[in-house]
Design an enzyme around this catalytic site. Structure first.
Site, PDB file in Angstrom:
ATOM      1  N   HIS A  37     127.722 -36.016  90.327  1.00  0.00           N
ATOM      2  CA  HIS A  37     128.472 -34.769  90.209  1.00  0.00           C
ATOM      3  C   HIS A  37     129.808 -34.973  90.917  1.00  0.00           C
ATOM      4  O   HIS A  37     129.997 -35.946  91.636  1.00  0.00           O
ATOM      5  CB  HIS A  37     127.707 -33.605  90.852  1.00  0.00           C
ATOM      6  CG  HIS A  37     127.501 -33.788  92.324  1.00  0.00           C
ATOM      7  ND1 HIS A  37     126.428 -34.484  92.827  1.00  0.00           N
ATOM      8  CD2 HIS A  37     128.245 -33.410  93.387  1.00  0.00           C
ATOM      9  CE1 HIS A  37     126.513 -34.519  94.149  1.00  0.00           C
ATOM     10  NE2 HIS A  37     127.618 -33.866  94.520  1.00  0.00           N
ATOM     11  N   HIS A 122     136.092 -37.237  93.769  1.00  0.00           N
ATOM     12  CA  HIS A 122     135.411 -38.499  93.475  1.00  0.00           C
ATOM     13  C   HIS A 122     133.966 -38.205  93.074  1.00  0.00           C
ATOM     14  O   HIS A 122     133.474 -37.094  93.273  1.00  0.00           O
ATOM     15  CB  HIS A 122     135.426 -39.419  94.711  1.00  0.00           C
ATOM     16  CG  HIS A 122     134.609 -38.888  95.838  1.00  0.00           C
ATOM     17  ND1 HIS A 122     135.087 -37.925  96.708  1.00  0.00           N
ATOM     18  CD2 HIS A 122     133.341 -39.160  96.232  1.00  0.00           C
ATOM     19  CE1 HIS A 122     134.146 -37.633  97.589  1.00  0.00           C
ATOM     20  NE2 HIS A 122     133.077 -38.350  97.315  1.00  0.00           N
TER      21      HIS A 122
END
Length: 187
Positions: A37, A122
């Site tokens: 995620h 990220h």
């Protein structure tokens, strides 16, 4: 007490691409496909009342849909002994920081302290159990640094709970917030 974070879910083809990166480096506890995620905001442990209040207030976050892609690999910290291996984000419209600021504003309204760390979008590939030999890490990053996905649409975000376990965290989607309809859906 629930341990919460807010994140973007990733399309299945992007998850499959990330899965293929999770090998070839010793001493890493790789993320599983269910763990991939893009975290917008880590909240931490909250009591049940604040959990519901956060969920209700997040429904007020609006944002136009946008596209992002994943690009390149890196490590945290950038210098010194690494603890996290990640894939970077390509955000040509600059929409992610705007969405994050809107979420942050809502969280401050319910009494949470603002996040002080710089937002570095990220996706975590893995966490180092012990730092790998420098030449091995450099080779791994060098051979995969051209990694890139096609851009994909983002039109929602989710409120997740996290349960820490010895084999890695388990994430549960608690509610999904759709930009287009401006509605929250409890899961």
């Amino acid at each position: 007490m629930p341990r919460l974070f807010i994140a973007l879910d990733l399309p299945e083809d992007v998850v499959a691409s990330l899965d293929r990166l999770c090998e070839g480096l010793p001493g890493v506890r790789w993320s599983t496909s269910e763990q991939f995620h893009l975290t917008l905001r880590f909240i931490g442990e909250v009591d049940q009342g604040l959990f519901y209040e956060i969920g209700e207030h997040l429904a007020g976050v609006s944002h136009p849909p946008f596209e992002i892609g994943l690009k390149g690999l890196g490590q945290f910290p950038p210098r010194g002994a690494p603890h996290t291996l990640w894939v970077g984000v390509e955000d040509p419209s600059g929409a992610l920081p705007t969405l994050r600021r809107r979420i942050e504003r809502v969280l401050e309204e319910v009494g949470l302290e603002p996040e002080r760390r710089k937002f570095t979008p990220h996706v975590t590939l893995g966490r180092f159990r012990s730092p790998p030999p420098e030449p091995r890490l450099a080779s791994y990053l060098f051979h995969r640094n051209l990694f890139r996905t096609e851009r994909f649409p983002v039109s929602s975000f989710g409120l997740y709970s996290s349960q820490l376990r010895s084999e890695g965290s388990r994430y549960t989607l608690e509610a999904s917030y759709d930009f287009v309809a401006g509605v929250a859906e409890r899961v």
